[in-house]
Motif scaffolding. Structure first.
Motif, PDB file in Angstrom:
ATOM      1  N   TYR A   6       0.830  -1.205   0.000  1.00 30.85           N
ATOM      2  CA  TYR A   6       0.000   0.000   0.000  1.00 30.85           C
ATOM      3  C   TYR A   6       0.861   1.250   0.000  1.00 30.85           C
ATOM      4  O   TYR A   6       2.002   1.237   0.455  1.00 30.85           O
ATOM      5  CB  TYR A   6      -0.924   0.002   1.228  1.00 30.85           C
ATOM      6  N   LYS A   7       0.280   2.331  -0.505  1.00 33.10           N
ATOM      7  CA  LYS A   7       0.969   3.623  -0.577  1.00 33.10           C
ATOM      8  C   LYS A   7      -0.058   4.701  -0.283  1.00 33.10           C
ATOM      9  O   LYS A   7      -1.214   4.598  -0.692  1.00 33.10           O
ATOM     10  CB  LYS A   7       1.556   3.809  -1.971  1.00 33.10           C
ATOM     11  N   THR A   8       0.332   5.720   0.441  1.00 29.15           N
ATOM     12  CA  THR A   8      -0.526   6.878   0.649  1.00 29.15           C
ATOM     13  C   THR A   8       0.156   8.098   0.036  1.00 29.15           C
ATOM     14  O   THR A   8       1.373   8.243   0.109  1.00 29.15           O
ATOM     15  CB  THR A   8      -0.797   7.146   2.141  1.00 29.15           C
ATOM     16  N   LEU A   9      -0.628   8.923  -0.607  1.00 23.92           N
ATOM     17  CA  LEU A   9      -0.114  10.135  -1.245  1.00 23.92           C
ATOM     18  C   LEU A   9      -0.992  11.309  -0.861  1.00 23.92           C
ATOM     19  O   LEU A   9      -2.208  11.183  -0.757  1.00 23.92           O
ATOM     20  CB  LEU A   9      -0.137  10.002  -2.768  1.00 23.92           C
ATOM     21  N   TRP A  10      -0.370  12.442  -0.669  1.00 26.51           N
ATOM     22  CA  TRP A  10      -1.106  13.664  -0.426  1.00 26.51           C
ATOM     23  C   TRP A  10      -1.589  14.195  -1.770  1.00 26.51           C
ATOM     24  O   TRP A  10      -0.820  14.308  -2.728  1.00 26.51           O
ATOM     25  CB  TRP A  10      -0.214  14.684   0.270  1.00 26.51           C
ATOM     26  N   ALA A  11      -2.866  14.477  -1.883  1.00 25.84           N
ATOM     27  CA  ALA A  11      -3.471  14.909  -3.146  1.00 25.84           C
ATOM     28  C   ALA A  11      -3.136  16.369  -3.415  1.00 25.84           C
ATOM     29  O   ALA A  11      -3.792  17.264  -2.892  1.00 25.84           O
ATOM     30  CB  ALA A  11      -4.980  14.698  -3.104  1.00 25.84           C
ATOM     31  N   LEU A  12      -2.125  16.595  -4.225  1.00 23.07           N
ATOM     32  CA  LEU A  12      -1.706  17.948  -4.587  1.00 23.07           C
ATOM     33  C   LEU A  12      -2.119  18.258  -6.023  1.00 23.07           C
ATOM     34  O   LEU A  12      -2.847  17.499  -6.645  1.00 23.07           O
ATOM     35  CB  LEU A  12      -0.181  18.068  -4.439  1.00 23.07           C
ATOM     36  N   MET A  13      -1.617  19.348  -6.540  1.00 21.63           N
ATOM     37  CA  MET A  13      -1.893  19.723  -7.925  1.00 21.63           C
ATOM     38  C   MET A  13      -1.347  18.640  -8.864  1.00 21.63           C
ATOM     39  O   MET A  13      -0.504  17.845  -8.478  1.00 21.63           O
ATOM     40  CB  MET A  13      -1.218  21.057  -8.252  1.00 21.63           C
ATOM     41  N   ASN A  14      -1.815  18.635 -10.090  1.00 23.47           N
ATOM     42  CA  ASN A  14      -1.382  17.689 -11.125  1.00 23.47           C
ATOM     43  C   ASN A  14      -1.664  16.239 -10.727  1.00 23.47           C
ATOM     44  O   ASN A  14      -0.881  15.345 -10.997  1.00 23.47           O
ATOM     45  CB  ASN A  14       0.105  17.863 -11.458  1.00 23.47           C
ATOM     46  N   ARG A  15      -2.773  16.000 -10.086  1.00 23.96           N
ATOM     47  CA  ARG A  15      -3.121  14.649  -9.639  1.00 23.96           C
ATOM     48  C   ARG A  15      -3.268  13.679 -10.802  1.00 23.96           C
ATOM     49  O   ARG A  15      -2.871  12.526 -10.696  1.00 23.96           O
ATOM     50  CB  ARG A  15      -4.414  14.667  -8.826  1.00 23.96           C
ATOM     51  N   ASP A  25       2.789   2.034 -13.146  1.00 15.99           N
ATOM     52  CA  ASP A  25       3.667   1.201 -12.311  1.00 15.99           C
ATOM     53  C   ASP A  25       2.903   0.112 -11.559  1.00 15.99           C
ATOM     54  O   ASP A  25       3.474  -0.573 -10.720  1.00 15.99           O
ATOM     55  CB  ASP A  25       4.437   2.067 -11.320  1.00 15.99           C
ATOM     56  N   GLY A  26       1.591  -0.031 -11.833  1.00 13.32           N
ATOM     57  CA  GLY A  26       0.821  -1.115 -11.253  1.00 13.32           C
ATOM     58  C   GLY A  26       0.006  -0.748 -10.031  1.00 13.32           C
ATOM     59  O   GLY A  26      -0.645  -1.604  -9.440  1.00 13.32           O
ATOM     60  N   TRP A  27       0.011   0.526  -9.633  1.00 13.51           N
ATOM     61  CA  TRP A  27      -0.745   0.951  -8.458  1.00 13.51           C
ATOM     62  C   TRP A  27      -2.184   1.250  -8.840  1.00 13.51           C
ATOM     63  O   TRP A  27      -2.449   1.799  -9.896  1.00 13.51           O
ATOM     64  CB  TRP A  27      -0.115   2.199  -7.830  1.00 13.51           C
ATOM     65  N   GLU A  28      -3.119   0.889  -7.955  1.00 13.77           N
ATOM     66  CA  GLU A  28      -4.548   1.132  -8.157  1.00 13.77           C
ATOM     67  C   GLU A  28      -5.050   2.055  -7.048  1.00 13.77           C
ATOM     68  O   GLU A  28      -4.842   1.771  -5.867  1.00 13.77           O
ATOM     69  CB  GLU A  28      -5.293  -0.194  -8.099  1.00 13.77           C
ATOM     70  N   LEU A  29      -5.714   3.136  -7.433  1.00 15.43           N
ATOM     71  CA  LEU A  29      -6.316   4.041  -6.459  1.00 15.43           C
ATOM     72  C   LEU A  29      -7.536   3.351  -5.864  1.00 15.43           C
ATOM     73  O   LEU A  29      -8.445   2.952  -6.583  1.00 15.43           O
ATOM     74  CB  LEU A  29      -6.726   5.354  -7.135  1.00 15.43           C
ATOM     75  N   VAL A  30      -7.557   3.197  -4.532  1.00 16.59           N
ATOM     76  CA  VAL A  30      -8.660   2.478  -3.896  1.00 16.59           C
ATOM     77  C   VAL A  30      -9.522   3.367  -3.012  1.00 16.59           C
ATOM     78  O   VAL A  30     -10.667   3.017  -2.728  1.00 16.59           O
ATOM     79  CB  VAL A  30      -8.164   1.254  -3.092  1.00 16.59           C
ATOM     80  N   ALA A  31      -8.996   4.519  -2.577  1.00 13.62           N
ATOM     81  CA  ALA A  31      -9.792   5.402  -1.723  1.00 13.62           C
ATOM     82  C   ALA A  31      -9.177   6.789  -1.686  1.00 13.62           C
ATOM     83  O   ALA A  31      -7.976   6.952  -1.901  1.00 13.62           O
ATOM     84  CB  ALA A  31      -9.879   4.850  -0.312  1.00 13.62           C
ATOM     85  N   VAL A  32     -10.039   7.776  -1.418  1.00 14.20           N
ATOM     86  CA  VAL A  32      -9.598   9.150  -1.185  1.00 14.20           C
ATOM     87  C   VAL A  32     -10.314   9.632   0.058  1.00 14.20           C
ATOM     88  O   VAL A  32     -11.532   9.496   0.173  1.00 14.20           O
ATOM     89  CB  VAL A  32      -9.937  10.072  -2.379  1.00 14.20           C
TER      90      VAL A  32
END
Length: 45
Positions: A6-15, A25-32
């Protein structure tokens, strides 16, 4: 049994560009939640 990392990212500009890069790279967004995006990808052992 499938395993994930799992990875968490801060939602900044240029999302869109960032999500496209991580998706490639194989990552799937699962929640915001608020300003945090949560991604996962399957681990192959």
């Amino acid at each position: 049994m499938k395993r994930y990392e799992y990875k968490t990212l801060w939602a900044l500009m240029n999302r869109e560009r960032l999500l496209n890069k991580w998706g490639y790279d194989g990552w799937e967004l699962v929640a915001v939640d608020g300003g945090t995006m949560y991604l996962k990808r399957e681990i192959n052992y």
